[in-house]
Design a protein around this motif. Sequence first.
Motif, PDB file in Angstrom:
ATOM      1  N   ASP A 178       0.824  -1.209   0.000  1.00 57.19           N
ATOM      2  CA  ASP A 178       0.000   0.000   0.000  1.00 57.19           C
ATOM      3  C   ASP A 178       0.858   1.259   0.000  1.00 57.19           C
ATOM      4  O   ASP A 178       0.477   2.281  -0.594  1.00 57.19           O
ATOM      5  N   ASP A 179       2.015   1.203   0.630  1.00 58.72           N
ATOM      6  CA  ASP A 179       2.924   2.353   0.620  1.00 58.72           C
ATOM      7  C   ASP A 179       3.470   2.587  -0.792  1.00 58.72           C
ATOM      8  O   ASP A 179       3.639   3.742  -1.211  1.00 58.72           O
ATOM      9  N   LYS A 180       3.747   1.514  -1.501  1.00 56.91           N
ATOM     10  CA  LYS A 180       4.210   1.656  -2.885  1.00 56.91           C
ATOM     11  C   LYS A 180       3.099   2.273  -3.746  1.00 56.91           C
ATOM     12  O   LYS A 180       3.367   3.163  -4.577  1.00 56.91           O
ATOM     13  N   LEU A 181       1.872   1.822  -3.539  1.00 57.80           N
ATOM     14  CA  LEU A 181       0.760   2.370  -4.315  1.00 57.80           C
ATOM     15  C   LEU A 181       0.569   3.851  -4.033  1.00 57.80           C
ATOM     16  O   LEU A 181       0.239   4.632  -4.940  1.00 57.80           O
ATOM     17  N   ALA A 182       0.785   4.249  -2.800  1.00 54.96           N
ATOM     18  CA  ALA A 182       0.636   5.663  -2.437  1.00 54.96           C
ATOM     19  C   ALA A 182       1.629   6.533  -3.203  1.00 54.96           C
ATOM     20  O   ALA A 182       1.301   7.659  -3.608  1.00 54.96           O
ATOM     21  N   VAL A 183       2.831   6.026  -3.412  1.00 55.41           N
ATOM     22  CA  VAL A 183       3.826   6.760  -4.198  1.00 55.41           C
ATOM     23  C   VAL A 183       3.336   6.923  -5.635  1.00 55.41           C
ATOM     24  O   VAL A 183       3.464   8.004  -6.234  1.00 55.41           O
ATOM     25  N   LEU A 184       2.780   5.868  -6.201  1.00 55.10           N
ATOM     26  CA  LEU A 184       2.276   5.944  -7.571  1.00 55.10           C
ATOM     27  C   LEU A 184       1.156   6.971  -7.690  1.00 55.10           C
ATOM     28  O   LEU A 184       1.121   7.757  -8.648  1.00 55.10           O
ATOM     29  N   VAL A 185       0.250   6.971  -6.747  1.00 44.30           N
ATOM     30  CA  VAL A 185      -0.866   7.920  -6.786  1.00 44.30           C
ATOM     31  C   VAL A 185      -0.346   9.348  -6.661  1.00 44.30           C
ATOM     32  O   VAL A 185      -0.801  10.262  -7.368  1.00 44.30           O
ATOM     33  N   ASP A 186       0.623   9.549  -5.795  1.00 43.97           N
ATOM     34  CA  ASP A 186       1.198  10.880  -5.613  1.00 43.97           C
ATOM     35  C   ASP A 186       1.960  11.338  -6.856  1.00 43.97           C
ATOM     36  O   ASP A 186       2.067  12.546  -7.109  1.00 43.97           O
ATOM     37  N   SER A 187       2.470  10.388  -7.630  1.00 49.28           N
ATOM     38  CA  SER A 187       3.236  10.690  -8.845  1.00 49.28           C
ATOM     39  C   SER A 187       2.392  10.545 -10.109  1.00 49.28           C
ATOM     40  O   SER A 187       2.942  10.512 -11.222  1.00 49.28           O
ATOM     41  N   GLU A 188       1.093  10.470  -9.956  1.00 50.24           N
ATOM     42  CA  GLU A 188       0.210  10.131 -11.074  1.00 50.24           C
ATOM     43  C   GLU A 188       0.402  11.039 -12.285  1.00 50.24           C
ATOM     44  O   GLU A 188       0.471  10.561 -13.426  1.00 50.24           O
ATOM     45  N   ALA A 189       0.487  12.331 -12.086  1.00 52.15           N
ATOM     46  CA  ALA A 189       0.597  13.262 -13.217  1.00 52.15           C
ATOM     47  C   ALA A 189       1.880  13.016 -14.008  1.00 52.15           C
ATOM     48  O   ALA A 189       1.872  13.005 -15.249  1.00 52.15           O
ATOM     49  N   ALA A 190       2.987  12.806 -13.303  1.00 59.45           N
ATOM     50  CA  ALA A 190       4.265  12.563 -13.982  1.00 59.45           C
ATOM     51  C   ALA A 190       4.250  11.228 -14.717  1.00 59.45           C
ATOM     52  O   ALA A 190       4.782  11.108 -15.828  1.00 59.45           O
ATOM     53  N   ILE A 191       3.645  10.213 -14.107  1.00 62.32           N
ATOM     54  CA  ILE A 191       3.549   8.901 -14.753  1.00 62.32           C
ATOM     55  C   ILE A 191       2.686   8.992 -16.005  1.00 62.32           C
ATOM     56  O   ILE A 191       3.026   8.453 -17.067  1.00 62.32           O
ATOM     57  N   GLN A 192       1.563   9.669 -15.880  1.00 66.82           N
ATOM     58  CA  GLN A 192       0.662   9.815 -17.023  1.00 66.82           C
ATOM     59  C   GLN A 192       1.360  10.536 -18.171  1.00 66.82           C
ATOM     60  O   GLN A 192       1.218  10.145 -19.342  1.00 66.82           O
ATOM     61  N   ALA A 193       2.133  11.571 -17.863  1.00 65.28           N
ATOM     62  CA  ALA A 193       2.845  12.314 -18.905  1.00 65.28           C
ATOM     63  C   ALA A 193       3.877  11.428 -19.606  1.00 65.28           C
ATOM     64  O   ALA A 193       4.029  11.495 -20.835  1.00 65.28           O
ATOM     65  N   LEU A 194       4.592  10.588 -18.843  1.00 68.99           N
ATOM     66  CA  LEU A 194       5.583   9.710 -19.452  1.00 68.99           C
ATOM     67  C   LEU A 194       4.908   8.621 -20.280  1.00 68.99           C
ATOM     68  O   LEU A 194       5.402   8.253 -21.354  1.00 68.99           O
ATOM     69  N   CYS A 195       3.789   8.103 -19.809  1.00 68.63           N
ATOM     70  CA  CYS A 195       3.025   7.125 -20.601  1.00 68.63           C
ATOM     71  C   CYS A 195       2.607   7.736 -21.933  1.00 68.63           C
ATOM     72  O   CYS A 195       2.695   7.096 -22.988  1.00 68.63           O
ATOM     73  N   ARG A 196       2.153   8.972 -21.894  1.00 69.42           N
ATOM     74  CA  ARG A 196       1.750   9.679 -23.113  1.00 69.42           C
ATOM     75  C   ARG A 196       2.937   9.807 -24.070  1.00 69.42           C
ATOM     76  O   ARG A 196       2.821   9.568 -25.275  1.00 69.42           O
ATOM     77  N   LEU A 197       4.092  10.171 -23.538  1.00 72.90           N
ATOM     78  CA  LEU A 197       5.291  10.332 -24.354  1.00 72.90           C
ATOM     79  C   LEU A 197       5.714   9.009 -24.982  1.00 72.90           C
ATOM     80  O   LEU A 197       6.048   8.947 -26.172  1.00 72.90           O
ATOM     81  N   LYS A 198       5.715   7.939 -24.196  1.00 66.42           N
ATOM     82  CA  LYS A 198       6.146   6.639 -24.701  1.00 66.42           C
ATOM     83  C   LYS A 198       5.173   6.103 -25.756  1.00 66.42           C
ATOM     84  O   LYS A 198       5.599   5.474 -26.736  1.00 66.42           O
ATOM     85  N   LEU A 199       3.877   6.348 -25.558  1.00 66.54           N
ATOM     86  CA  LEU A 199       2.911   5.883 -26.550  1.00 66.54           C
ATOM     87  C   LEU A 199       3.087   6.638 -27.861  1.00 66.54           C
ATOM     88  O   LEU A 199       2.930   6.054 -28.946  1.00 66.54           O
ATOM     89  N   ASP A 200       3.443   7.914 -27.788  1.00 64.15           N
ATOM     90  CA  ASP A 200       3.671   8.698 -29.002  1.00 64.15           C
ATOM     91  C   ASP A 200       4.850   8.178 -29.800  1.00 64.15           C
ATOM     92  O   ASP A 200       4.971   8.461 -31.006  1.00 64.15           O
TER      93      ASP A 200
END
Length: 224
Positions: free
Chosen positions: A54-76
């Motif tokens: 759950d602590d690992k998941l909390a980090v992901l949620v807190d970093s959601e915007a940055a992760i989403q931006a990188l996913c967008r970049l990689k998909l492009d």
Amino acid sequence: MPSFYTGVRHENWWGSAVQLDVLLDLAKTHGIPVAWVAPAETLSRLAATGADHDDKLAVLVDSEAAIQALCRLKLDECIDEWIAGEVEAGEKAIAAWADGHREAAACLAVAGVEQMLHNLTRVPRGRGAHGKLQKAGEKKPNDYLPKHQYVLAPLNAFYTPYDPGKGNAVPTTLSRHAVVHHLPLSHLNAGHCIIAVMLLISIIRETQERYDDIRDDLLMQAAD
């Protein structure tokens, strides 16, 4: 930067200062896609956080915007006509995610990733296929070019055996079987939804990489 460093490490790992064995544990134990789609800063925070899932998941949620931006970049970066349908699925998953529909994005991601996993691992569909896909995530990284195995390492958690008909407890980590066969909404928490889309985009990007490698090999053979 030494060429060997870039050959064995994904670009998103650069500057994270996270050891390879820690990255592998994040992927295999927690099912977190560490290849392609996890920002270096997020990886550093994940490594510094306690072992509780759950602590690992909390980090992901807190970093959601940055992760989403990188996913967008990689998909492009995925422009191969062979994977146009998969890229479209990735586009729709990211669109749903960006609109705040995490659960819808996660369900599309889980449903859309499996055929690509069969293609990448060369595990044929049929009896015992899911167990073989899980084993593909258990493999030790190749000593020469280990980075490809880190893409598949989350499968170790993703395909954790689970049969709701047998009274099994829902896996702690994101479970393909729970989403497809049972779908307790509590399992699709924010962190698991993020992991699902990360997995889809990382596999699409890895597929693009494999096709690029195939074309490079064919060009080299033609030149010979």
